[in-house]
Design an enzyme around this catalytic site. Structure first.
Site, PDB file in Angstrom:
ATOM      1  N   LYS A   1       1.111   4.166  -2.794  1.00 32.76           N
ATOM      2  CA  LYS A   1       0.668   5.535  -2.500  1.00 32.76           C
ATOM      3  C   LYS A   1       1.809   6.547  -2.633  1.00 32.76           C
ATOM      4  O   LYS A   1       1.577   7.695  -2.993  1.00 32.76           O
ATOM      5  CB  LYS A   1       0.016   5.600  -1.111  1.00 32.76           C
ATOM      6  CG  LYS A   1      -1.304   4.813  -1.013  1.00 32.76           C
ATOM      7  CD  LYS A   1      -2.379   5.394  -1.939  1.00 32.76           C
ATOM      8  CE  LYS A   1      -3.741   4.769  -1.732  1.00 32.76           C
ATOM      9  NZ  LYS A   1      -4.777   5.309  -2.626  1.00 32.76           N
TER      10      LYS A   1
ATOM     11  N   TYR B   1       0.842  -1.207   0.000  1.00 32.66           N
ATOM     12  CA  TYR B   1       0.000   0.000   0.000  1.00 32.66           C
ATOM     13  C   TYR B   1       0.878   1.258   0.000  1.00 32.66           C
ATOM     14  O   TYR B   1       0.654   2.194  -0.770  1.00 32.66           O
ATOM     15  CB  TYR B   1      -0.908  -0.042   1.231  1.00 32.66           C
ATOM     16  CG  TYR B   1      -1.952   1.041   1.286  1.00 32.66           C
ATOM     17  CD1 TYR B   1      -3.141   0.940   0.570  1.00 32.66           C
ATOM     18  CD2 TYR B   1      -1.768   2.176   2.082  1.00 32.66           C
ATOM     19  CE1 TYR B   1      -4.113   1.923   0.642  1.00 32.66           C
ATOM     20  CE2 TYR B   1      -2.737   3.160   2.162  1.00 32.66           C
ATOM     21  CZ  TYR B   1      -3.905   3.034   1.440  1.00 32.66           C
ATOM     22  OH  TYR B   1      -4.867   4.018   1.518  1.00 32.66           O
TER      23      TYR B   1
HETATM   24  P1  NAP Z   1     -13.621   1.790   0.039  1.00 32.08           P
HETATM   25  O1  NAP Z   1     -14.859   2.140   0.797  1.00 32.08           O
HETATM   26  O2  NAP Z   1     -13.167   0.367   0.056  1.00 32.08           O
HETATM   27  O3  NAP Z   1     -13.813   2.331  -1.443  1.00 32.08           O
HETATM   28  C1  NAP Z   1     -12.898   2.044  -2.448  1.00 32.08           C
HETATM   29  C2  NAP Z   1     -13.657   1.802  -3.708  1.00 32.08           C
HETATM   30  O4  NAP Z   1     -12.718   1.539  -4.772  1.00 32.08           O
HETATM   31  C3  NAP Z   1     -14.545   0.559  -3.587  1.00 32.08           C
HETATM   32  O5  NAP Z   1     -15.856   0.826  -4.031  1.00 32.08           O
HETATM   33  C4  NAP Z   1     -13.834  -0.428  -4.471  1.00 32.08           C
HETATM   34  O6  NAP Z   1     -14.694  -1.325  -5.112  1.00 32.08           O
HETATM   35  C5  NAP Z   1     -13.203   0.453  -5.526  1.00 32.08           C
HETATM   36  N1  NAP Z   1     -12.167  -0.294  -6.218  1.00 32.08           N
HETATM   37  C6  NAP Z   1     -11.211  -1.084  -5.672  1.00 32.08           C
HETATM   38  N2  NAP Z   1     -10.471  -1.650  -6.620  1.00 32.08           N
HETATM   39  C7  NAP Z   1     -10.976  -1.217  -7.802  1.00 32.08           C
HETATM   40  C8  NAP Z   1     -10.634  -1.467  -9.138  1.00 32.08           C
HETATM   41  N3  NAP Z   1      -9.624  -2.285  -9.463  1.00 32.08           N
HETATM   42  N4  NAP Z   1     -11.342  -0.865 -10.112  1.00 32.08           N
HETATM   43  C9  NAP Z   1     -12.393  -0.069  -9.793  1.00 32.08           C
HETATM   44  N5  NAP Z   1     -12.766   0.199  -8.539  1.00 32.08           N
HETATM   45  C10 NAP Z   1     -12.070  -0.377  -7.545  1.00 32.08           C
HETATM   46  O7  NAP Z   1     -12.369   2.653   0.555  1.00 32.08           O
HETATM   47  P2  NAP Z   1     -12.133   4.233   0.785  1.00 32.08           P
HETATM   48  O8  NAP Z   1     -11.576   4.364   2.130  1.00 32.08           O
HETATM   49  O9  NAP Z   1     -13.302   5.029   0.362  1.00 32.08           O
HETATM   50  O10 NAP Z   1     -10.925   4.455  -0.235  1.00 32.08           O
HETATM   51  C11 NAP Z   1     -10.915   5.421  -1.277  1.00 32.08           C
HETATM   52  C12 NAP Z   1      -9.476   5.824  -1.537  1.00 32.08           C
HETATM   53  O11 NAP Z   1      -8.962   6.516  -0.401  1.00 32.08           O
HETATM   54  C13 NAP Z   1      -8.536   4.647  -1.771  1.00 32.08           C
HETATM   55  O12 NAP Z   1      -7.616   4.975  -2.792  1.00 32.08           O
HETATM   56  C14 NAP Z   1      -7.819   4.508  -0.430  1.00 32.08           C
HETATM   57  O13 NAP Z   1      -6.557   3.913  -0.557  1.00 32.08           O
HETATM   58  C15 NAP Z   1      -7.718   5.961  -0.024  1.00 32.08           C
HETATM   59  N6  NAP Z   1      -7.483   6.198   1.401  1.00 32.08           N
HETATM   60  C16 NAP Z   1      -8.367   5.747   2.350  1.00 32.08           C
HETATM   61  C17 NAP Z   1      -8.130   6.049   3.683  1.00 32.08           C
HETATM   62  C18 NAP Z   1      -9.083   5.665   4.784  1.00 32.08           C
HETATM   63  O14 NAP Z   1      -8.747   5.806   5.966  1.00 32.08           O
HETATM   64  N7  NAP Z   1     -10.292   5.190   4.491  1.00 32.08           N
HETATM   65  C19 NAP Z   1      -6.984   6.757   4.057  1.00 32.08           C
HETATM   66  C20 NAP Z   1      -6.100   7.156   3.067  1.00 32.08           C
HETATM   67  C21 NAP Z   1      -6.359   6.887   1.742  1.00 32.08           C
HETATM   68  P3  NAP Z   1     -14.680  -2.846  -4.631  1.00 32.08           P
HETATM   69  O15 NAP Z   1     -15.087  -2.794  -3.208  1.00 32.08           O
HETATM   70  O16 NAP Z   1     -15.660  -3.492  -5.530  1.00 32.08           O
HETATM   71  O17 NAP Z   1     -13.268  -3.347  -4.796  1.00 32.08           O
END
Ligand code: NAP
Length: 284
Positions: A171, A167
């Site tokens: 990132k 990860y």
């Molecule tokens: P999330 O609720 O799991 O949402 C991520 C979305 O991306 C899911 O709907 C997922 O769909 C989709 N996705 C994953 N792989 C994919 C692919 N190959 N093609 C198309 N769609 C795909 O997580 P989130 O926390 O909202 O994350 C959004 C972004 O923020 C990510 O890049 C994550 O790394 C980043 N982020 C999150 C946090 C945190 O604390 N939550 C912190 C820093 C950064 P599926 O479920 O169907 O795979």
């Protein structure tokens, strides 16, 4: 007038979590949307995936706000899927103005136990998928000499995270994609910026392995996740942060309010990056 009135935006990973919040926030401020998600199989991901129903719900929320949302099922690992999303934007709306490359996954294992598949799948989705997303929109934006792109990195794009070498590597890489796109896009009035979310309340860390990780021991619970969150920031009374606060930053960076802003890394993290980098667990 909304802050992105009349613009057309593509949001990846829009079925739920932050991506869904970005789509609805942009619609509230006047944008039409292409929402992209539902990649199908991701064998190394240990938590439930976003569904077509969730994606349709996001579309319905956008429509309730009086904007249009077109759903594209696809995988950011596939350049063809993303090219199809851009073609859809052009055929449905006549153009594409903005991209939010948000899709991402998070898996955990010590680096010496991580399998090649686990490493590769996260690199493929989080890093290559981000580059593919930029590559899909760039020719159209270049031709029109306008465009705004936001890439979602993480606080783990500028610091290590023991247990998530895949990860972190991805990132950190997203920031390289952002800086290069900002430089290549500048002559065509294409802006590219990155957001570094801190500890945000989404399904990405609502699964047993994440609870154990946040508890620091097996048998972790959602209560441990909530208890861990304040340690990730400095602001009073914060637990896991609301996704809409990241969406508000996306909105700003995409909008003309940020027309002179490109190439930046904006943390939305309750002050996480202001913390001293002391070692909380020194080995004696
Ligand atoms: P999330 O609720 O799991 O949402 C991520 C979305 O991306 C899911 O709907 C997922 O769909 C989709 N996705 C994953 N792989 C994919 C692919 N190959 N093609 C198309 N769609 C795909 O997580 P989130 O926390 O909202 O994350 C959004 C972004 O923020 C990510 O890049 C994550 O790394 C980043 N982020 C999150 C946090 C945190 O604390 N939550 C912190 C820093 C950064 P599926 O479920 O169907 O795979």
């Amino acid at each position: 007038m909304g802050r992105v009135e009349g613009k057309v935006a593509l949001v990846t990973g829009a079925a739920r979590g932050m991506g869904a919040s970005h789509a609805v926030t942009l619609a509230r401020e006047g944008a039409d949307l292409v929402i992209f998600d539902c990649p199908g199989e991701l064998p190394t991901v240990p938590y439930g995936l976003g569904t077509r129903e969730e994606l349709d719900q996001v579309a319905a929320e956008v429509e309730k706000l009086g904007r249009r949302a077109v759903v594209v099922e696809g995988d950011v690992r596939s350049q063809a899927d993303l090219d199809r999303a851009v073609e859809t934007a052009i055929s449905e709306f006549g153009r594409l103005d903005q991209l939010v490359a948000n899709a991402g996954i998070w898996t955990l294992a010590p680096s010496w136990e991580m399998s090649d598949d686990q490493w590769q799948e996260t690199i493929d989705v989080n890093l290559t998928g981000t580059w593919h997303s930029v590559k899909a929109v760039f020719p159209h934006m270049r031709e029109r000499e306008t465009g705004s792109i936001v890439l979602i990195s993480s606080i783990n794009g500028i610091e290590g995270l023991p247990g998530a070498i895949n990860y972190c590597a991805a990132k950190f890489g997203v920031l390289g994609v952002m800086k290069t796109t900002a430089m290549e896009g500048g002559p065509f009035n294409i802006r590219c910026n990155a957001i570094l979310p801190g500890f945000i309340s989404t399904p990405i860390h609502k699964w047993q392995g994440a609870y154990d990780f946040l508890a620091g021991k097996p048998g972790g619970t959602d209560a441990d996740r909530l208890a861990a969150a304040p340690y990730y920031g400095v602001l009073k009374g914060r637990g896991p942060l609301d996704p809409v606060n990241v969406s508000n930053a996306v909105l700003y960076l995409l909008s003309d309010e940020a027309k002179d802003v490109t190439g930046i890394e904006l943390p939305i993290d309750a002050g996480h990056t202001a913390l001293p980098h002391f070692n909380p667990a020194p080995v004696q």
